[in-house]
Design a protein around this motif. Structure first.
Motif, PDB file in Angstrom:
ATOM      1  N   ALA A   1      29.871 144.500 154.373  1.00 45.74           N
ATOM      2  CA  ALA A   1      28.320 143.736 154.860  1.00 45.74           C
ATOM      3  C   ALA A   1      27.798 143.726 155.338  1.00 45.74           C
ATOM      4  O   ALA A   1      26.891 145.044 155.787  1.00 45.74           O
TER       5      ALA A   1
ATOM      6  N   ARG B   1      23.177 144.184 156.974  1.00 44.86           N
ATOM      7  CA  ARG B   1      22.866 143.116 158.457  1.00 44.86           C
ATOM      8  C   ARG B   1      22.409 141.722 158.587  1.00 44.86           C
ATOM      9  O   ARG B   1      22.899 141.424 159.401  1.00 44.86           O
TER      10      ARG B   1
ATOM     11  N   ARG C   1      23.629 140.020 156.964  1.00 40.45           N
ATOM     12  CA  ARG C   1      24.725 138.676 157.095  1.00 40.45           C
ATOM     13  C   ARG C   1      25.820 138.363 158.196  1.00 40.45           C
ATOM     14  O   ARG C   1      26.002 137.626 158.476  1.00 40.45           O
ATOM     15  N   LEU C   2      25.294 139.929 158.628  1.00 41.86           N
ATOM     16  CA  LEU C   2      26.073 139.917 160.408  1.00 41.86           C
ATOM     17  C   LEU C   2      25.172 139.108 161.291  1.00 41.86           C
ATOM     18  O   LEU C   2      25.458 138.712 162.441  1.00 41.86           O
TER      19      LEU C   2
ATOM     20  N   ARG D   1      19.090 151.901 152.804  1.00 42.92           N
ATOM     21  CA  ARG D   1      20.202 151.639 153.581  1.00 42.92           C
ATOM     22  C   ARG D   1      20.904 150.578 152.746  1.00 42.92           C
ATOM     23  O   ARG D   1      22.386 150.348 152.495  1.00 42.92           O
TER      24      ARG D   1
ATOM     25  N   ALA E   1      25.185 150.122 150.904  1.00 46.63           N
ATOM     26  CA  ALA E   1      26.313 149.320 151.150  1.00 46.63           C
ATOM     27  C   ALA E   1      26.062 148.398 149.937  1.00 46.63           C
ATOM     28  O   ALA E   1      27.630 148.084 150.499  1.00 46.63           O
TER      29      ALA E   1
ATOM     30  N   LYS F   1      30.124 148.185 148.733  1.00 46.53           N
ATOM     31  CA  LYS F   1      30.451 147.297 149.330  1.00 46.53           C
ATOM     32  C   LYS F   1      31.902 146.608 147.451  1.00 46.53           C
ATOM     33  O   LYS F   1      32.308 146.165 147.046  1.00 46.53           O
TER      34      LYS F   1
ATOM     35  N   VAL G   1      37.195 138.292 153.914  1.00 46.89           N
ATOM     36  CA  VAL G   1      35.997 139.124 153.961  1.00 46.89           C
ATOM     37  C   VAL G   1      35.167 140.252 153.357  1.00 46.89           C
ATOM     38  O   VAL G   1      34.722 139.560 152.721  1.00 46.89           O
TER      39      VAL G   1
ATOM     40  N   TYR H   1      31.092 139.662 151.162  1.00 46.81           N
ATOM     41  CA  TYR H   1      29.701 140.159 151.092  1.00 46.81           C
ATOM     42  C   TYR H   1      29.396 140.308 149.117  1.00 46.81           C
ATOM     43  O   TYR H   1      28.797 140.809 149.573  1.00 46.81           O
TER      44      TYR H   1
END
Lengths: 803, 232
Positions: free
Chosen positions: A312, A314, A316-317, B78, B82, B86, B110, B114
């Motif tokens: 995820a 940030r 999306r969170l 960052r 990520a 993912k 889940v 994403y």
């Protein structure tokens, strides 16, 4: 989109899974959102919604002012209005009117109705169209024209059964037959005046006396003309009039936008203040829910970390967490509708009677859209900080620390910050409420200058047609008062032109013998009342020197007056005015009147303003046609209504008796505005106090629970319960002190907005601030004491095992 | 010789405390080949989980060089890290870390949610995973309704649903009894045989035996690297 819906669904599931949290959050937010919506509905209805007239933004109420005489907003003289109309280029319309009562006789019971005498263009200026018949013709608004009348819709329906055949029929108004030419439309509102009956002015305005400031004027700014330029032009027109008319020296013109005139700057300030206070309550509610979410965020640390680990971003969170907050806010907003409905009902019931458009107060679509926007904004406000907090750390550390991931220093700092903000906001709301309540109590306990208990008041207006001479009018009132005084249960009775606290009274330029100035332009302007010889005793108004009116003061005897203490002090400093002579300065032919006595000051304008100089004329030498009777009773005044009415009718069975009320009711009605403000702000203060207390309790209880292990160690090392209580209290009271510091600073700034609402009480009143600080400290102290006591009872063995 | 999928050079991590700087990892240099089944072992506090978090790009505060599939992770922002995570890495945790308020099927979805993927494609992948791990009958149950072994099975299914190149497992059998643990390890073995690179952290010699290489950490340093035959 599907992701978003899924996040909303998950959010809903999470809320349903924690009914306790959800219920507390929804109730807290619903209170805040509902209170805001209720206050906003008032602001929207009264201040934002345009008045129901065409070109309403261009309509201006016109007043006369005279700075030299201390007259800020005075009714206008017709001849001045005629000159303005002729000479102004910035106004494209100017109409005059005066409200008044009419006695309608003929078919049915005699009835006293409210109405307006107006120049014929006024209805057109306000965009009215007749429901039936027509409005006045130009020839009906000229001197000597055949008398005509227009009926208000409600009056037409009530008295004439809505008979369309009324057009062209006569109706007897004040003893004079007038032909009904039209009926007003049902929902038309004539400047929020009573409008059962309208009659044309039918005078040549230019020929009316310039000293008779008795009329109202409504103007319309010409297309494209600003208020400032119209004000400047009218001021110079007034200056030119004053230059050629010596009696007009010092008189100028004041233009006030109609909307501002109807609601007044004080009402605006009051509503803005209420909206501000309600906004602060909502912010406190937001801070409380943010605290709850932070506490939950700590427990959700694992979920956030797992989601980060599963890819995820940030963003999306944040979206996930905000979706839950927004859902919570929307549910709260929906619940807030109930609070708002209750609030609107409550405000409507406590609003001063006759507040224009208060009956239109409702949760209309605009208010509902406002609530939706407010709910969404609320969701972002309380959800953002916890969401940012929750998503800020690296998932690796988060997963390692498990559920304690979000219990770190930054979270504690945020929690403390929120509590400090809550206390500060609560203090501001409490200051507003406290000042309003204190001012109300102060005004309520103010010395009125008379004894209002067991007083019945009623108004009698003698029709000109049947009471055309001073002698006839004096004879009627003598007879009526004699009949009333002879009633069992009546201890005294008197009569006066204007009751105390009526907002305004007549005034007169008073020439003082030996000091009269040319044309009277520098003579003092003083309030003027006409009373009978029983009035002072009935009201319990003390005589300070000389004598009151009595049977010696007749039409043919030495003309006399009484003056109040303020007049005596201001215009006869250091001397006793009794025996000195005065007269109306505009009338050189008027007789000099001897000051027979000095009476105590009475609050005639309102409960707040200091008394103004006033002079009393005896009814026996004035022959006034419209007087209020005041009747002092032994028992409850309202029990005697029928007897008093019968006594009046024993003298004239056709005379309407109206405005019957107990004096205390009359005063209550004058107190309705300040009372409503005190009630609303008091209620908001209570809610703010409760929410801040709950917020502080929650945070301190949470901190105690986090420090259980530490407390266990301290107890094991020999700390006594009192030491632990002190430890916890120090933490809570530190937050309280910081919040109070910020709150006091903000409150001292914000409450300056209230200056005009406090009836002379200083917005920085030390007594009020001491009181609210004490109350807030007591509630906050309790909120800290409970968890502190719990901490003091921690079993060190259990606590250490648990840690 | 297969290509290194993960390459670490002089990776270090420390915390600054009042008493000075405390190192958690020191000069870690390590290559992990595609298809490897690497086990990281060592006493508590040796830095195993920290190393795993760095490999999984969950931890950004470290020094040194880290290449993942040829991409310099140390130079990525960052967001890019990520993204890399993912698309290529699946995680299995000791305490499963299933999301309590989601059903089994929703938990599997889940990681897919994403990624940029059509919902129909997501549904198909979830259905495949449910089928492959024989948990179709449990798809509407919540984690609290499953046994520990079943929960870890779902967690493994979740780690694999996006077909990652690498699985990182932190004490995957730590909370399971031996039979359940064996089942999970055999599953890892089969996945590795199918080509998935696996890096596990464990205290268990038996679990380590499923891999082909063991890295021993001691006080943040690599103490030794040894090849093992594997149980397969």
């Amino acid at each position: 989109m599907r992701n978003l819906l899924q996040e909303v669904r998950f959010g809903g599931r999470r809320l349903a899974a924690s009914p306790g949290f959800t219920a507390v959050a929804v109730i807290t937010l619903a209170l805040g959102i509902g209170a805001n919506a209720a206050v906003f509905s008032v602001v929207h209805t009264l201040l934002l919604r345009p008045l129901p007239y065409p070109e309403t933004g261009r309509l201006v109420q016109i007043w006369e002012t005279n700075a030299e005489r201390g007259l800020s907003e005075t009714s206008v003289a017709l001849s001045n209005a005629a000159d303005w109309k002729a000479e102004s280029r910035t106004l494209d319309a100017l109409e005059v009117y005066v409200r008044g009562g009419f006695t309608v006789t003929g078919s049915g019971q005699p009835e006293r109705v409210g109405g307006v005498t107006l120049s014929r263009g006024l209805l057109e200026l306000l965009g009215a169209r007749p429901a039936l018949g027509r409005f006045f013709l130009p020839e009906e608004d000229r001197p000597g024209a055949p008398p005509a009348a227009i009926l208000g819709h409600a009056f037409w329906t009530r008295r004439f059964g809505g008979d369309p055949g009324i057009i062209g029929s006569p109706v007897v108004v004040d003893g004079l037959p007038r032909t009904v030419v039209g009926v007003l439309p049902e929902r038309f509102n004539l400047l929020y005046e009573d409008s059962d009956l309208l009659v044309p002015m039918a005078r040549d305005l230019a020929l009316q006396p310039r000293g008779q400031h008795s009329f109202r004027a409504l103007g319309r700014l010409a297309e494209g003309v600003s208020l400032a330029s119209a004000r400047a032009e009218l001021a110079s027109v007034a200056e030119a009039i004053a230059a050629r008319e010596p009696g007009n020296r010092g008189w100028s013109v004041l233009l006030v936008p109609l909307h501002e005139e109807i609601y007044g700057s004080q009402a605006r300030a009051a509503l803005v203040l209420m909206l501000l206070a309600a906004g602060f309550v909502l912010l406190i509610a937001c801070a409380n829910v943010a605290n709850l979410l932070l506490a939950r965020g700590a427990a959700r640390g694992r979920e956030i970390a797992v989601r980060l680990a599963l890819g995820a971003g940030r963003g999306r969170l944040m979206r996930l967490l905000l979706a839950e907050s927004l859902l919570l806010a929307l549910v709260s907003g929906t619940a807030g509708i109930l609070v708002a409905l209750w609030g609107v009902d409550g405000i409507r019931s406590i609003a001063p009677a006759g507040t224009p458009r208060i009956d239109e107060l409702s949760l209309d679509p605009v208010v509902l859209v406002y609530m939706l926007g407010l709910s969404l904004a609320t969701g972002v406000v309380f959800g953002l900080a916890p969401a940012l907090q929750s998503t800020r750390r690296d998932a690796g550390e988060a997963l390692k620390e498990g559920t304690r991931v979000l219990g770190g220093r930054s979270r504690r700092r945020l929690l403390r910050g929120l509590v400090v903000a809550e206390v500060a906001l609560a203090l501001v709301v409490l200051a507003c409420g406290g000042l309003m309540v204190r001012s109300f109590v102060r005004v309520q306990n103010a010395d009125l200058g008379f004894d209002p208990s067991r007083l019945l008041t009623l108004r009698l207006d003698l029709p000109e047609a049947r009471y055309s001479s001073d002698a006839a009018r004096a004879a009627f009132f003598d007879g009526a008062l004699l009949a009333v005084r002879s009633l069992p249960g009546v201890t005294a009775a008197g009569a006066v032109t204007t009751l105390p606290l009526s907002g305004s009274n007549s005034w007169v330029d008073l020439g003082i013998e030996g000091r009269v100035t040319e044309h009277g332009v520098e003579d003092p302007t003083v309030g003027m009342l006409i009373i009978d010889d029983g009035y002072l005793e009935t009201m319990g108004i003390p005589l300070r020197s000389g004598r009151g009116f009595d049977e010696r003061d007749t039409e043919g005897s030495q003309p006399v007056v009484l003056v109040n203490e303020t007049l005596a002090r201001r215009h006869f400093p250091g001397e006793d005015p009794v025996g000195r002579r005065v007269r109306p300065s505009r009338s050189a032919s008027a007789s000099w009147r001897v000051i027979a006595g000095v009476v105590a000051d009475v609050k005639h304008r309102n409960l707040v303003d200091p008394p103004r100089p006033e002079v009393y004329w005896p009814q026996s030498q004035a022959g006034e046609a419209a007087l209020h009777l005041v009747v002092r009773t032994q028992g409850k005044p309202l029990d005697l209504i029928d007897d008093v009415r019968a006594a009046v009718w024993s003298v004239d069975p056709e005379l309407p008796v109206h405005a019957v009320t107990a004096m205390t009711g009359h005063i209550e009605a004058r107190m309705a505005g300040p009372r409503a403000m005190a009630q609303i702000l008091g209620l908001l203060s209570g809610v703010a106090l409760l929410l801040a207390g709950v917020g502080l309790y929650g945070v301190i209880a949470g901190m105690v629970s986090q420090r259980t292990g530490e407390i266990g160690v301290r107890v094991a090392l020999g700390a006594k319960p009192a030491d632990i209580v002190r430890l916890v209290l120090r933490q809570g009271l530190g937050l309280l002190a910081a919040g109070m510091g910020f709150g006091l600073g903000a409150a001292l700034g914000i409450t300056r907005l209230m200056t005009g609402l406090l009836g002379g009480l200083s917005p920085a009143d030390p007594g009020t601030y001491a009181g609210i600080v004490a109350v807030l400290a007591a509630v906050a102290g309790l909120a800290c004491w409970v968890p502190a006591r719990r901490a003091a009872r921690v079993d060190p063995v259990a606590a250490l095992r648990q840690d | 010789m297969t290509e290194a999928i993960i390459r670490l050079k002089d990776v270090e991590k420390h915390y600054d405390t009042g008493a000075g700087r405390t190192y958690v990892l020191r000069r870690i240099t390590l290559d992990i080949q595609a298809g490897d089944f690497l086990t990281i072992m060592g006493p508590s506090g040796a830095g195993k989980s920290t190393l795993l978090a760095i490999l999984g790009m969950l931890d950004a505060a470290w020094a040194g060089e880290y290449e993942f599939m040829g991409q310099p992770v140390h130079a990525l922002g960052r967001r890019q890290r990520a993204e890399l995570n993912k698309n290529n890495i699946g995680f299995v945790f000791q305490s499963y870390h299933l999301l309590d308020n989601l059903t089994v099927a929703e938990n599997l979805e889940v990681p897919l949610s994403y990624k940029t993927m059509k919902s129909s494609q997501r549904a198909a992948l979830v259905a495949d995973a449910l089928d492959r791990f024989a948990i179709v009958g449990k798809k509407d149950l919540y984690p609290s309704q499953l046994s520990g072994g079943q929960q870890q099975l779902v967690a493994v299914a979740r780690a694999l649903v996006g077909s990652p190149r690498v699985i990182l497992a932190d004490e995957p059998t730590g909370n399971l009894h031996s039979a359940q643990g064996k089942e999970i390890m055999e599953l890892f073995g089969r996945l590795n045989e199918e080509g998935t690179t696996i890096v596990q952290v464990t205290h268990s010699e038996a679990n380590a035996a499923y891999g082909n290489r063991i890295v021993q950490l001691q006080d943040g340093w690599i103490a030794s690297t040894e090849a093992v035959g594997g149980k397969r």
